[in-house]
Design a protein around this motif. Structure first.
Motif, PDB file in Angstrom:
ATOM      1  N   GLN A  38     -10.731  27.658   1.219  1.00  0.00           N
ATOM      2  CA  GLN A  38      -9.208  27.867   0.749  1.00  0.00           C
ATOM      3  C   GLN A  38      -8.168  28.167   1.873  1.00  0.00           C
ATOM      4  N   ALA A  39      -7.297  27.472   2.088  1.00  0.00           N
ATOM      5  CA  ALA A  39      -6.400  27.603   3.141  1.00  0.00           C
ATOM      6  C   ALA A  39      -5.072  28.260   2.630  1.00  0.00           C
ATOM      7  N   PRO A  40      -4.483  29.198   3.402  1.00  0.00           N
ATOM      8  CA  PRO A  40      -3.259  30.013   3.137  1.00  0.00           C
ATOM      9  C   PRO A  40      -2.319  29.230   2.176  1.00  0.00           C
ATOM     10  N   GLY A  41      -2.061  29.397   1.119  1.00  0.00           N
ATOM     11  CA  GLY A  41      -0.996  28.977   0.103  1.00  0.00           C
ATOM     12  C   GLY A  41      -1.575  27.835  -0.662  1.00  0.00           C
ATOM     13  N   ALA A  90      -9.267  27.689   7.127  1.00  0.00           N
ATOM     14  CA  ALA A  90      -9.562  28.141   5.894  1.00  0.00           C
ATOM     15  C   ALA A  90     -10.417  29.288   5.989  1.00  0.00           C
ATOM     16  N   VAL A  91     -10.651  30.066   4.925  1.00  0.00           N
ATOM     17  CA  VAL A  91     -11.884  30.911   4.509  1.00  0.00           C
ATOM     18  C   VAL A  91     -12.621  30.093   3.832  1.00  0.00           C
ATOM     19  N   TYR A  92     -13.847  29.847   4.254  1.00  0.00           N
ATOM     20  CA  TYR A  92     -14.933  28.996   3.720  1.00  0.00           C
ATOM     21  C   TYR A  92     -15.953  29.928   2.735  1.00  0.00           C
ATOM     22  N   TYR A  93     -16.120  29.510   1.639  1.00  0.00           N
ATOM     23  CA  TYR A  93     -17.249  30.157   0.823  1.00  0.00           C
ATOM     24  C   TYR A  93     -18.328  29.069   0.193  1.00  0.00           C
ATOM     25  N   CYS A  94     -19.372  29.956  -0.114  1.00  0.00           N
ATOM     26  CA  CYS A  94     -20.328  29.060  -0.669  1.00  0.00           C
ATOM     27  C   CYS A  94     -20.626  29.404  -2.199  1.00  0.00           C
ATOM     28  N   ASN A  95     -21.079  28.701  -3.051  1.00  0.00           N
ATOM     29  CA  ASN A  95     -21.409  29.121  -4.531  1.00  0.00           C
ATOM     30  C   ASN A  95     -21.958  27.784  -5.226  1.00  0.00           C
ATOM     31  N   LYS A  96     -22.393  27.949  -6.311  1.00  0.00           N
ATOM     32  CA  LYS A  96     -22.869  26.851  -7.051  1.00  0.00           C
ATOM     33  C   LYS A  96     -21.877  25.945  -7.331  1.00  0.00           C
ATOM     34  N   ASP A  97     -22.146  24.640  -7.768  1.00  0.00           N
ATOM     35  CA  ASP A  97     -21.017  23.784  -8.034  1.00  0.00           C
ATOM     36  C   ASP A  97     -21.571  23.233  -9.264  1.00  0.00           C
ATOM     37  N   PRO A  98     -20.742  23.505 -10.350  1.00  0.00           N
ATOM     38  CA  PRO A  98     -19.536  24.238 -10.387  1.00  0.00           C
ATOM     39  C   PRO A  98     -19.611  25.777 -10.127  1.00  0.00           C
ATOM     40  N   PRO A  99     -18.874  26.424  -9.611  1.00  0.00           N
ATOM     41  CA  PRO A  99     -18.922  28.026  -9.232  1.00  0.00           C
ATOM     42  C   PRO A  99     -19.599  28.727 -10.533  1.00  0.00           C
ATOM     43  N   LEU A 100     -20.417  29.572 -10.131  1.00  0.00           N
ATOM     44  CA  LEU A 100     -21.221  30.370 -11.077  1.00  0.00           C
ATOM     45  C   LEU A 100     -21.093  31.779 -10.613  1.00  0.00           C
ATOM     46  N   TRP A 101     -21.366  32.028  -9.570  1.00  0.00           N
ATOM     47  CA  TRP A 101     -21.398  33.402  -9.119  1.00  0.00           C
ATOM     48  C   TRP A 101     -20.286  34.006  -8.283  1.00  0.00           C
ATOM     49  N   GLY A 102     -20.232  35.172  -7.999  1.00  0.00           N
ATOM     50  CA  GLY A 102     -19.060  35.813  -7.306  1.00  0.00           C
ATOM     51  C   GLY A 102     -19.006  35.148  -6.120  1.00  0.00           C
ATOM     52  N   GLY A 104     -17.741  36.395  -3.008  1.00  0.00           N
ATOM     53  CA  GLY A 104     -17.838  37.209  -1.748  1.00  0.00           C
ATOM     54  C   GLY A 104     -16.819  37.079  -0.750  1.00  0.00           C
ATOM     55  N   GLN A 105     -16.793  37.572   0.482  1.00  0.00           N
ATOM     56  CA  GLN A 105     -15.663  37.594   1.235  1.00  0.00           C
ATOM     57  C   GLN A 105     -15.589  36.406   2.027  1.00  0.00           C
ATOM     58  N   GLY A 106     -16.403  35.417   1.938  1.00  0.00           N
ATOM     59  CA  GLY A 106     -16.166  34.143   2.573  1.00  0.00           C
ATOM     60  C   GLY A 106     -16.097  34.547   4.445  1.00  0.00           C
ATOM     61  N   THR A 107     -16.014  33.387   5.128  1.00  0.00           N
ATOM     62  CA  THR A 107     -15.913  33.494   6.478  1.00  0.00           C
ATOM     63  C   THR A 107     -14.868  32.627   6.977  1.00  0.00           C
ATOM     64  N   GLN A 108     -14.024  33.167   7.957  1.00  0.00           N
ATOM     65  CA  GLN A 108     -12.814  32.721   8.335  1.00  0.00           C
ATOM     66  C   GLN A 108     -13.084  31.882   9.319  1.00  0.00           C
ATOM     67  N   VAL A 109     -12.520  30.361   9.265  1.00  0.00           N
ATOM     68  CA  VAL A 109     -12.552  29.310  10.251  1.00  0.00           C
ATOM     69  C   VAL A 109     -11.069  29.171  10.674  1.00  0.00           C
ATOM     70  N   THR A 110     -10.749  29.305  11.955  1.00  0.00           N
ATOM     71  CA  THR A 110      -9.483  29.007  12.685  1.00  0.00           C
ATOM     72  C   THR A 110      -9.640  28.171  13.759  1.00  0.00           C
ATOM     73  N   VAL A 111      -8.878  26.993  13.444  1.00  0.00           N
ATOM     74  CA  VAL A 111      -8.959  26.034  14.445  1.00  0.00           C
ATOM     75  C   VAL A 111      -7.566  25.829  15.085  1.00  0.00           C
ATOM     76  N   SER A 112      -7.564  26.086  16.547  1.00  0.00           N
ATOM     77  CA  SER A 112      -6.169  25.800  17.142  1.00  0.00           C
ATOM     78  C   SER A 112      -6.187  24.563  17.655  1.00  0.00           C
ATOM     79  N   SER A 113      -4.738  24.135  17.778  1.00  0.00           N
ATOM     80  CA  SER A 113      -4.593  22.905  18.452  1.00  0.00           C
ATOM     81  C   SER A 113      -4.133  22.833  19.894  1.00  0.00           C
TER      82      SER A 113
END
Length: 113
Positions: A38-41, A90-102, A104-113
């Protein structure tokens, strides 16, 4: 079930990161799970899914650059991300597909140009 994503960070465009998702308190092998971001906005989007008996799914935007894998001995799912682009930020998350569980906080990935 608890999900703990990690491995994010700040990287320059063209760089690589490997994300990990530890699945706790589950009696079953990791299957039918995916990475989301999920990216901002923006809405959360599906990035990749691994499911025994089905082709691995990758979003068009990451095909050829990201690789999803599982190590059931470690109860861990991975996302190897190569040739990163600023739009992968973005913030990256893991889950079942389709999502089933909470989520969590995810992990932030930031790529600079």
């Amino acid at each position: 079930v608890q999900l703990q994503a990690s491995g994010g960070g700040l990287v320059q465009a063209g760089g690589s990161l490997r994300l990990s998702c530890v699945v706790s308190r589950s009696r079953f092998p990791i299957n039918g799970m995916g990475w989301f971001r999920q990216a901002p906005g923006r809405q959360r989007e599906l990035v990749a899914v691994i499911d025994t008996g089905s082709p691995i799914y990758y979003a068009n935007s990451v095909t050829g650059r990201f690789t999803i894998s599982v190590d059931n001995a470690k109860n861990t799912m991975y996302l190897q991300m190569n040739s990163l682009k600023p739009e992968d930020t973005a913030v990256y998350y893991c889950n079942k597909d389709p999502p089933l569980w909470g989520w969590g906080q995810g992990t932030q990935v930031t790529v600079s140009s």
